[in-house]
Design a protein around this motif. Structure first.
Motif, PDB file in Angstrom:
ATOM      1  N   THR A 181      36.002 -55.204  25.998  1.00  0.00           N
ATOM      2  CA  THR A 181      36.473 -53.972  26.631  1.00  0.00           C
ATOM      3  C   THR A 181      35.272 -53.178  27.146  1.00  0.00           C
ATOM      4  O   THR A 181      34.129 -53.472  26.796  1.00  0.00           O
ATOM      5  CB  THR A 181      37.216 -53.088  25.615  1.00  0.00           C
ATOM      6  OG1 THR A 181      36.297 -52.766  24.565  1.00  0.00           O
ATOM      7  CG2 THR A 181      38.421 -53.798  25.045  1.00  0.00           C
ATOM      8  N   PHE A 182      35.549 -52.155  27.946  1.00  0.00           N
ATOM      9  CA  PHE A 182      34.473 -51.314  28.463  1.00  0.00           C
ATOM     10  C   PHE A 182      33.712 -50.655  27.317  1.00  0.00           C
ATOM     11  O   PHE A 182      32.478 -50.688  27.278  1.00  0.00           O
ATOM     12  CB  PHE A 182      35.061 -50.259  29.403  1.00  0.00           C
ATOM     13  CG  PHE A 182      34.059 -49.226  29.859  1.00  0.00           C
ATOM     14  CD1 PHE A 182      32.957 -49.600  30.600  1.00  0.00           C
ATOM     15  CD2 PHE A 182      34.233 -47.886  29.540  1.00  0.00           C
ATOM     16  CE1 PHE A 182      32.024 -48.659  31.027  1.00  0.00           C
ATOM     17  CE2 PHE A 182      33.297 -46.934  29.957  1.00  0.00           C
ATOM     18  CZ  PHE A 182      32.200 -47.323  30.697  1.00  0.00           C
ATOM     19  N   LEU A 183      34.442 -50.079  26.365  1.00  0.00           N
ATOM     20  CA  LEU A 183      33.763 -49.401  25.255  1.00  0.00           C
ATOM     21  C   LEU A 183      32.988 -50.389  24.398  1.00  0.00           C
ATOM     22  O   LEU A 183      31.947 -50.059  23.833  1.00  0.00           O
ATOM     23  CB  LEU A 183      34.783 -48.632  24.405  1.00  0.00           C
ATOM     24  CG  LEU A 183      35.332 -47.380  25.098  1.00  0.00           C
ATOM     25  CD1 LEU A 183      36.382 -46.701  24.221  1.00  0.00           C
ATOM     26  CD2 LEU A 183      34.211 -46.396  25.425  1.00  0.00           C
ATOM     27  N   GLY A 184      33.494 -51.639  24.355  1.00  0.00           N
ATOM     28  CA  GLY A 184      32.801 -52.667  23.599  1.00  0.00           C
ATOM     29  C   GLY A 184      31.421 -52.977  24.168  1.00  0.00           C
ATOM     30  O   GLY A 184      30.542 -53.494  23.478  1.00  0.00           O
ATOM     31  N   LEU A 185      31.212 -52.663  25.445  1.00  0.00           N
ATOM     32  CA  LEU A 185      29.902 -52.899  26.065  1.00  0.00           C
ATOM     33  C   LEU A 185      28.878 -51.869  25.604  1.00  0.00           C
ATOM     34  O   LEU A 185      27.679 -52.050  25.767  1.00  0.00           O
ATOM     35  CB  LEU A 185      30.019 -52.814  27.596  1.00  0.00           C
ATOM     36  CG  LEU A 185      30.898 -53.854  28.283  1.00  0.00           C
ATOM     37  CD1 LEU A 185      31.054 -53.513  29.756  1.00  0.00           C
ATOM     38  CD2 LEU A 185      30.282 -55.235  28.142  1.00  0.00           C
ATOM     39  N   LEU A 186      29.391 -50.756  25.065  1.00  0.00           N
ATOM     40  CA  LEU A 186      28.472 -49.663  24.708  1.00  0.00           C
ATOM     41  C   LEU A 186      28.101 -49.722  23.230  1.00  0.00           C
ATOM     42  O   LEU A 186      28.140 -48.714  22.535  1.00  0.00           O
ATOM     43  CB  LEU A 186      29.124 -48.319  25.050  1.00  0.00           C
ATOM     44  CG  LEU A 186      29.568 -48.174  26.519  1.00  0.00           C
ATOM     45  CD1 LEU A 186      30.289 -46.859  26.729  1.00  0.00           C
ATOM     46  CD2 LEU A 186      28.375 -48.270  27.454  1.00  0.00           C
ATOM     47  N   HIS A 187      27.759 -50.920  22.741  1.00  0.00           N
ATOM     48  CA  HIS A 187      27.357 -51.011  21.341  1.00  0.00           C
ATOM     49  C   HIS A 187      25.903 -50.549  21.184  1.00  0.00           C
ATOM     50  O   HIS A 187      25.160 -50.474  22.175  1.00  0.00           O
ATOM     51  CB  HIS A 187      27.584 -52.427  20.803  1.00  0.00           C
ATOM     52  CG  HIS A 187      26.925 -53.502  21.594  1.00  0.00           C
ATOM     53  ND1 HIS A 187      25.593 -53.783  21.512  1.00  0.00           N
ATOM     54  CD2 HIS A 187      27.434 -54.358  22.521  1.00  0.00           C
ATOM     55  CE1 HIS A 187      25.297 -54.771  22.336  1.00  0.00           C
ATOM     56  NE2 HIS A 187      26.396 -55.135  22.966  1.00  0.00           N
ATOM     57  N   PRO A 188      25.517 -50.236  19.936  1.00  0.00           N
ATOM     58  CA  PRO A 188      24.202 -49.587  19.737  1.00  0.00           C
ATOM     59  C   PRO A 188      23.039 -50.355  20.347  1.00  0.00           C
ATOM     60  O   PRO A 188      22.134 -49.749  20.931  1.00  0.00           O
ATOM     61  CB  PRO A 188      24.075 -49.516  18.214  1.00  0.00           C
ATOM     62  CG  PRO A 188      25.469 -49.533  17.715  1.00  0.00           C
ATOM     63  CD  PRO A 188      26.276 -50.329  18.694  1.00  0.00           C
ATOM     64  N   TYR A 189      23.068 -51.687  20.252  1.00  0.00           N
ATOM     65  CA  TYR A 189      21.935 -52.448  20.781  1.00  0.00           C
ATOM     66  C   TYR A 189      21.819 -52.261  22.294  1.00  0.00           C
ATOM     67  O   TYR A 189      20.728 -52.041  22.837  1.00  0.00           O
ATOM     68  CB  TYR A 189      22.092 -53.930  20.430  1.00  0.00           C
ATOM     69  CG  TYR A 189      20.953 -54.786  20.935  1.00  0.00           C
ATOM     70  CD1 TYR A 189      19.734 -54.829  20.245  1.00  0.00           C
ATOM     71  CD2 TYR A 189      21.080 -55.533  22.097  1.00  0.00           C
ATOM     72  CE1 TYR A 189      18.679 -55.594  20.711  1.00  0.00           C
ATOM     73  CE2 TYR A 189      20.029 -56.311  22.575  1.00  0.00           C
ATOM     74  CZ  TYR A 189      18.831 -56.339  21.874  1.00  0.00           C
ATOM     75  OH  TYR A 189      17.793 -57.090  22.342  1.00  0.00           O
ATOM     76  N   ALA A 190      22.979 -52.330  22.970  1.00  0.00           N
ATOM     77  CA  ALA A 190      22.964 -52.174  24.430  1.00  0.00           C
ATOM     78  C   ALA A 190      22.488 -50.773  24.809  1.00  0.00           C
ATOM     79  O   ALA A 190      21.698 -50.599  25.744  1.00  0.00           O
ATOM     80  CB  ALA A 190      24.358 -52.439  25.002  1.00  0.00           C
ATOM     81  N   LEU A 191      22.950 -49.764  24.074  1.00  0.00           N
ATOM     82  CA  LEU A 191      22.526 -48.391  24.358  1.00  0.00           C
ATOM     83  C   LEU A 191      21.019 -48.249  24.166  1.00  0.00           C
ATOM     84  O   LEU A 191      20.334 -47.580  24.941  1.00  0.00           O
ATOM     85  CB  LEU A 191      23.272 -47.407  23.451  1.00  0.00           C
ATOM     86  CG  LEU A 191      24.794 -47.378  23.612  1.00  0.00           C
ATOM     87  CD1 LEU A 191      25.419 -46.372  22.657  1.00  0.00           C
ATOM     88  CD2 LEU A 191      25.186 -47.048  25.046  1.00  0.00           C
ATOM     89  N   LEU A 192      20.523 -48.921  23.116  1.00  0.00           N
ATOM     90  CA  LEU A 192      19.083 -48.867  22.842  1.00  0.00           C
ATOM     91  C   LEU A 192      18.291 -49.460  24.013  1.00  0.00           C
ATOM     92  O   LEU A 192      17.294 -48.874  24.467  1.00  0.00           O
ATOM     93  CB  LEU A 192      18.814 -49.653  21.546  1.00  0.00           C
ATOM     94  CG  LEU A 192      17.374 -49.742  21.085  1.00  0.00           C
ATOM     95  CD1 LEU A 192      16.840 -48.355  20.757  1.00  0.00           C
ATOM     96  CD2 LEU A 192      17.267 -50.640  19.849  1.00  0.00           C
ATOM     97  N   VAL A 193      18.742 -50.604  24.520  1.00  0.00           N
ATOM     98  CA  VAL A 193      18.036 -51.199  25.661  1.00  0.00           C
ATOM     99  C   VAL A 193      18.161 -50.281  26.884  1.00  0.00           C
ATOM    100  O   VAL A 193      17.220 -50.141  27.677  1.00  0.00           O
ATOM    101  CB  VAL A 193      18.567 -52.624  25.968  1.00  0.00           C
ATOM    102  CG1 VAL A 193      17.813 -53.231  27.142  1.00  0.00           C
ATOM    103  CG2 VAL A 193      18.431 -53.516  24.747  1.00  0.00           C
TER     104      VAL A 193
END
Lengths: 489, 344
Positions: free
Chosen positions: B157-169
């Protein structure tokens, strides 16, 4: 949205033939169930983003030619007025170019975001044209644009002229590759269909057969002439406005001559290329031509000046040109043109809408040629500044090529429906499987708002530039251009 | 053109797509960084200098993204389709951000009113920060792996793309571009603005190094597959070492006033980072997480060998020309930026 829904129903009956592709029922939005499904929304979004984008590249291509001519005249004659003109039109060019770039990237991404199944299907063929466009056209355009816009005082006259030519060439290259790719969708050639684990796809077998597919060259020439008209009539419109207001008259007269010259050439060529394209459509996409003319029964193809198609009773009410004329124009191809009844209803485009867009394009194209010829005649007789009625028509003529370019593309693309790749892949089968209606509705609203803002700002800034007029200080070139000396490049 | 059989065209295109995106990061990276720093300047002349420092080149720099996207479409259509439809809303946001960035540059200085200029200043800065962040989030998701179904379609899902690791990158990308942009401004300006930009280099560098350290640890702990090739081939650590040295060299060069060399160091660091990313990823283009068997690779998601060959021919003809005139244009616009009547 009737055809959208219709194709979807049709598609459902054929779902097993296309790689087990499953479209979920919840992709329809509840409150508009059955009307605004993913297909309609995605088509609407593509039409909006492509249509809006296409206001600008034709201006860049057309003004690009204008700039080459004007700067060439300046190099040849050394008259300061040509330098002032080059400076003024460069600023207008920069404005159209910036929005063209900003909105163009949306289209490249949209193939993947909204039409993922289509992208997998055509990537092998379509992608190489798109990659060629990036490498050969966009880099050339954007690189030399820097010199064209900001290099006036940094490089020699010759180098600057070279940069202007390269920008113009790059703009034309970009038209080449995108029209080649689109033409492949209209008349696929040089490919074969291959089955893969993820579904069927088109694979290239002959690159040059793909590039020179049956419709690409006639469509390309038609598109390029339309772009020249867009640029030429913008120059004509602004010049006519100054002549009416008796402002910047030397500038307006010189610009008018360049604009009219380009408009006459482009408008006459446009009739020729348009005729060639029409013959090509009869040959290659008979159902599209049948929709263009509301031609239901196989036999002699009529040419309507205008009309209205009643799709229920399959009749056309309108004014057709005399048989003798259409027979002469279409020759043998027109005498046995296939009618819409030869094609099952689910393989036909929307007839009346396609008919209207096509005839609007043709009508506006004829009117533009008349304006260009009348203007040139009066200009030659030295009577143009006194013909205020024609000058007023010229002020508004800038809308003509835009209307013709938009409706022409609408007719070409709607006439291809229900196929996204003619005869191979239905539009409804090209969608992204994972994108839902609410996501597309969100992006559609977002793009609509952003584009409305952009358009308002563009019109405002263009208006300001026109009101401000050419800069008197531009009558004297500065920097290295003044001496005409060599740059230390 | 015919290419010999031993030439692994899929590998070649994996590298070439990587080169295009690296070119984009190197070049548009400083444009986006300048945008992210834009609001830290206060006066109108300084803001105009910031805009005009990237004025002649940002447009050509963005073409690297367009061509990278085109090359991805052409060489790996399955990846292009899966990623772009899977990242739907994120990509739409990226497009809107890039549009605002582009037109803000063009429109800002066309009117003298303060509210007008402030509006586009904010559009320029916000568009730049959001673009950098979303590009980073996309990279983070690729490194982490994406949920794919049996047909290679995105299953999250869209929100699933915003996990902490991705946000960190994503944050790391913003930091990296800010550092790169700060050094670029130092290089292209003089006087007050240059002095101010010099002040930006240190904090943006510290910001980046912190993000980079945390991202590296998170990668080793939670995305160890990205380091598997390095464990198998210890000599690859020289690239990581080169990366660290390049970053360490930046303050040294800035201290000695060798701004161009500082900029080159920052560029080298970015190249090394992209190489590490590519080495960690290969042969995958979209690792499937949790089910690695469904990963899209340079081999199962590519176009036909014929198309890859045709495109390589196009690249061999086109790229030298592109490089030649890109270099000449940077050469023409070398030196400190000055405002004149053609400026933004």
């Amino acid at each position: 949205m009737r055809d959208g829904y219709g194709s979807m129903v049709h598609w459902k009956s054929k779902r097993n033939t296309f790689g087990g592709f499953v479209l979920r029922d919840e992709t329809k939005i509840g409150m508009h169930a059955g009307v605004m499904d993913v297909l309609s929304l995605s088509r609407l979004q593509f039409a909006l983003t492509a249509g809006f984008h296409y206001l600008y590249p034709p201006l860049s291509i057309g003004l690009g030619v204008g700039l080459v001519v004007i700067e060439g005249l300046w190099l040849k004659t050394g008259r300061p007025i040509y330098h002032q003109m080059a400076r003024f039109w460069t600023k207008v060019f920069a404005l159209t170019f910036a929005i063209g770039v900003a909105t163009g990237i949306v289209l490249e991404f949209e193939f993947g975001t909204n039409w993922a199944t289509y992208s997998r299907y055509v990537g092998d063929v379509f992608g190489s044209a798109l990659a060629a466009e990036g490498i050969f056209a966009f880099f050339l355009e954007s690189g030399f644009l820097a010199v064209l816009l900001f290099g006036w005082d940094k490089v020699s006259r010759g180098m600057h002229f070279f940069a202007t030519c390269m920008v113009c060439l790059g703009a034309h290259f970009s038209a080449v590759w995108i029209v080649v790719a689109n033409s492949w969708q209209q008349t696929p050639a040089g490919y074969m269909i291959e089955q893969t684990a993820l579904g069927p796809r088109a694979v290239i077998t002959d690159f040059w057969a793909m590039v020179f597919n049956p419709s690409s060259m006639e469509r390309l020439s038609h598109v390029v002439c339309g772009a020249w008209q867009a640029g030429a009539f913008l120059i004509i419109s602004v010049s006519a406005f100054y002549l009416l207001r008796r402002k910047h008259e030397e500038f307006a007269k010189a610009s008018m001559k360049v604009g009219l010259g380009a408009a006459v050439v482009a408008s006459i060529l446009q009739i020729v290329t348009g005729h060639q394209s029409a013959l090509g459509v009869i040959r290659n996409q008979p159902v599209k031509m049948a929709a263009f003319e509301g031609h239901y029964e196989t036999g002699e193809l009529p040419i309507y000046a205008f009309g209205w198609v009643d799709e229920a009773s399959e009749t056309v009410r309108g004014l057709a040109v005399p048989r003798a004329v259409s027979r002469t124009m279409l020759g043998k191809a027109g005498s046995t043109a296939k009618g819409l009844r030869e094609f099952p209803p689910e393989d036909r485009p929307r007839v009346n809408l396609t008919f209207q867009f096509y005839h609007l394009m043709v009508g506006v194209g004829m009117a533009l040629m008349a304006v260009a010829l009348a203007g040139s005649f009066l200009c030659w007789r030295g009577a143009l500044s006194r013909s205020r009625w024609l000058l007023w028509i010229m002020v508004f003529s800038v809308l003509g090529p835009q209307i013709a370019n938009q409706t022409g593309w609408f007719a070409a693309e709607m006439g291809r429906q229900p196929w996204v790749v003619y005869g191979l892949l239905r539009t409804s089968d090209g969608l992204s499987a994972v994108v839902k209606a609410d996501a597309v509705l969100t992006s559609l609203i977002l793009f609509t708002l952003v584009y409305l803002l952009l358009f308002a700002v563009f019109v405002h800034l263009l208006n300001e530039k026109i009101r401000h007029g050419p800069d008197p200080s531009d009558m004297k070139p500065g920097g290295k251009l003044a001496s005409g000396g060599r740059a230390d490049l | 053109m015919n290419f010999p059989d031993w030439l692994d065209l899929n590998l070649v295109w994996f590298v070439l797509v990587g080169v295009l995106f690296t070119g984009y990061a190197l070049l548009d990276g400083f444009d986006l960084g300048v945008g992210a720093l834009h609001l830290f300047t206060r006066t109108d002349p300084h803001r105009r200098l910031m805009l005009n420092s990237i004025g002649p080149v940002w447009d050509g720099n963005e073409v690297w993204l367009v061509t990278g996207g085109g090359a991805l479409f052409a060489a790996f259509p399955v990846v292009y389709a899966t990623v772009f439809s899977g990242f739907y809303l994120a990509l739409i946001l990226l497009l809107v951000a890039l549009i605002f960035r582009a037109v803000a540059i063009e429109f800002r200085s066309k009117q003298p009113m303060a509210w007008w200029r402030r509006m586009w200043d904010v559009g320029f800065a916000a568009g730049s920060v959001l673009s950098s962040f979303l590009l980073g989030v996309a990279m983070g998701n690729i490194a982490w792996g994406m949920p794919l179904d049996e047909r290679g379609e995105f299953a999250g899902t869209f929100l699933g793309l915003l996990h902490p690791y991705a946000l960190l990158v994503g944050v790391t990308a913003v930091a990296l571009f800010m550092m790169h942009g700060a050094i670029y401004v130092v290089m292209k300006t003089e006087g007050d603005l240059q002095a101010q930009a010099r002040q930006w280099v240190r904090p943006t560098m510290i910001f980046f190094i912190l993000c980079y350290a945390v991202t590296t640890m998170a990668t080793l702990l939670y995305a160890p597959h990205m380091a598997a090739r390095m464990r198998a081939n210890p000599w690859l650590f020289t690239i990581a070492l080169a990366n660290v040295l390049a970053i360490a060299n930046i303050p040294r060069e800035i201290h000695h006033g060798r701004d161009f060399r500082a900029f080159l160091s920052s560029g080298c660091a970015m190249i090394a980072l992209m190489m590490l990313f590519g080495l960690g990823l290969f042969p995958n283009l979209v690792p499937s997480n949790p089910d690695p068997i469904r990963s899209l690779t340079a081999y199962n998601a590519s176009s036909s060998p014929k198309t890859l060959g045709i495109m390589l021919t196009i690249a061999i003809i086109g790229v030298p020309a592109v490089l030649a005139y890109t270099v000449s244009i940077y050469w023409i616009f070398r030196g400190k930026v000055k405002l004149d009547r053609m400026s933004y």
